[in-house]
Scaffold this active site. Structure first.
Site, PDB file in Angstrom:
ATOM      1  N   CYS A  96       0.819  -1.202   0.000  1.00 19.16           N
ATOM      2  CA  CYS A  96       0.000   0.000   0.000  1.00 19.16           C
ATOM      3  C   CYS A  96       0.862   1.265   0.000  1.00 19.16           C
ATOM      4  CB  CYS A  96      -0.984  -0.028   1.174  1.00 19.16           C
ATOM      5  SG  CYS A  96      -2.289   1.231   1.060  1.00 19.16           S
ATOM      6  N   HIS A 187      -3.644  -5.362   0.854  1.00 16.62           N
ATOM      7  CA  HIS A 187      -3.130  -5.676   2.191  1.00 16.62           C
ATOM      8  C   HIS A 187      -3.298  -7.162   2.495  1.00 16.62           C
ATOM      9  CE1 HIS A 187      -2.469  -1.632   3.953  1.00 16.62           C
ATOM     10  NE2 HIS A 187      -3.441  -1.244   3.142  1.00 16.62           N
ATOM     11  N   GLU A 189      -1.950  -8.660   4.854  1.00 14.48           N
ATOM     12  CA  GLU A 189      -1.890  -8.812   6.321  1.00 14.48           C
ATOM     13  C   GLU A 189      -3.212  -8.479   7.014  1.00 14.48           C
ATOM     14  OE1 GLU A 189      -1.065  -4.418   5.857  1.00 14.48           O
ATOM     15  OE2 GLU A 189      -0.887  -6.259   4.677  1.00 14.48           O
TER      16      GLU A 189
END
Length: 251
Positions: A96, A187, A189
Site C-alpha cells: 500500500c 493488504h 496482512e
C-alpha cells in the site's frame, strides 16, 4: 530467512485491543504460510532503521494513513531509504503506502485518485506476458482478490517497471520495479474482521454507497495466502540470486 518489516504507522489505538498492531498482523500472516520466516520490525515512522542493510535478507513495509507526497520529515527520510534500497539492489516488498513510495522515490507519480476510495475486498486481473513473467510468480490465476483501503494511487510507475496486476479502478495494483522491488496496493496482512471495524470507525469519511459496497464485499474470500506465498517466493528467489552472485565472484 530474515525479513525486516518497515513500520510506517500503527493500527488505531481504538482497534488494537481486538486486532493487535501491525507486527502481530504480519507475524500471524507469515506464520500461517511459512513459520520458518523470521521477522524483524523497524519503526521507521519514529526514525528507527537497520544499522546495515545486511541485517535482513529483504524488507517489506506496512501501510500508512499518510500520503507519500506529504511534506513530513519521517516520510522524506523514508523516501531516501527506499531510494538507497533500490540502488543497493536490496529486495523490497511495498504494501500500500510502500507500493506508492516506490513510485514516489523512483520518479514515478502518486496522487489522490479522482476515482475515490478503494475499500473492501477488490479483485484485480493478472495478465503478464510469458516473456515478462518472473520465475517466482508460480501457479498464476487470472484474477486475485485482496483487501484494500486507499485513496492514493500510483498513476505513473517508475521506469523499468512491469505491471503484474490491475483493474479499471486501480490499473497499477501490483508492479515489479527492476527485478528486486515488488509493489502491492492490497493488504495481505489485513483480516476481514479488522477491515470491517476500520471501515465502521471511518464511516463518516465515505459516501454511503461506497461504505455499503465495501462492507458487502467482505463476505467474499480473499487470496491473501497465495499473495504471501508469492512474496516469500520473491524473497527466496532474490536470496538465491544473491548467493549465486557471491559464489560466482569467488570462483
Amino acid at each position: 530467512m530474515k525479513l525486516g518489516v518497515l513500520l510506517c504507522d500503527d493500527v488505531r489505538p481504538e482497534l488494537q485491543p481486538k486486532h493487535g498492531n501491525y507486527p502481530a498482523m504480519f507475524s500471524n500472516l507469515f506464520a500461517a504460510v511459512d513459520p520458518s520466516i523470521a521477522l524483524q520490525f523497524y519503526r521507521v515512522i519514529d526514525g528507527q532503521y537497520p544499522q546495515s542493510l545486511s541485517e535482513c535478507d529483504g524488507y517489506l513495509t506496512s501501510g500508512s494513513r499518510y500520503s507519500v507526497y506529504e511534506q513530513n520529515r519521517w516520510i522524506n527520510v523514508f523516501q531516501g531509504f527506499v531510494h538507497q534500497l533500490y540502488f543497493q539492489h536490496k529486495p523490497l516488498v511495498g504494501i500500500c503506502f510502500g507500493h506508492q513510495m516506490m513510485a514516489q522515490a523512483l520518479a514515478g507519480e502518486v496522487i489522490q485518485s479522482d476515482r475515490g476510495w478503494g475499500i473492501g475486498a477488490t479483485q484485480v486481473s493478472l495478465d503478464v506476458p510469458l516473456i515478462q513473467q518472473p520465475p517466482w510468480l508460480t501457479e498464476q490465476p487470472s484474477k486475485i482478490t485482496l483487501l484494500v483501503s486507499h485513496q492514493d494511487q500510483v498513476i505513473r510507475p517508475p521506469e523499468n517497471s512491469t505491471i503484474l496486476a490491475g483493474s479499471d479502478f486501480c490499473p497499477n495494483s501490483m508492479m515489479l520495479v527492476g527485478e528486486h522491488f515488488l509493489g502491492i496496493q492490497g493488504h495481505p496482512e489485513f483480516t476481514p474482521e479488522y477491515l470491517f471495524d476500520l471501515i465502521k470507525f471511518r464511516k463518516s469519511t465515505y459516501p454511503a454507497l461506497t461504505y455499503q459496497n465495501a462492507v458487502d464485499s467482505l463476505e467474499q474470500p480473499t487470496d491473501h495466502l497465495q499473495m504471501t506465498q508469492w512474496i516469500i517466493q520473491f524473497f527466496r528467489y532474490r536470496q538465491l540470486l544473491s548467493h549465486q552472485q557471491i559464489f560466482d565472484n569467488t570462483e
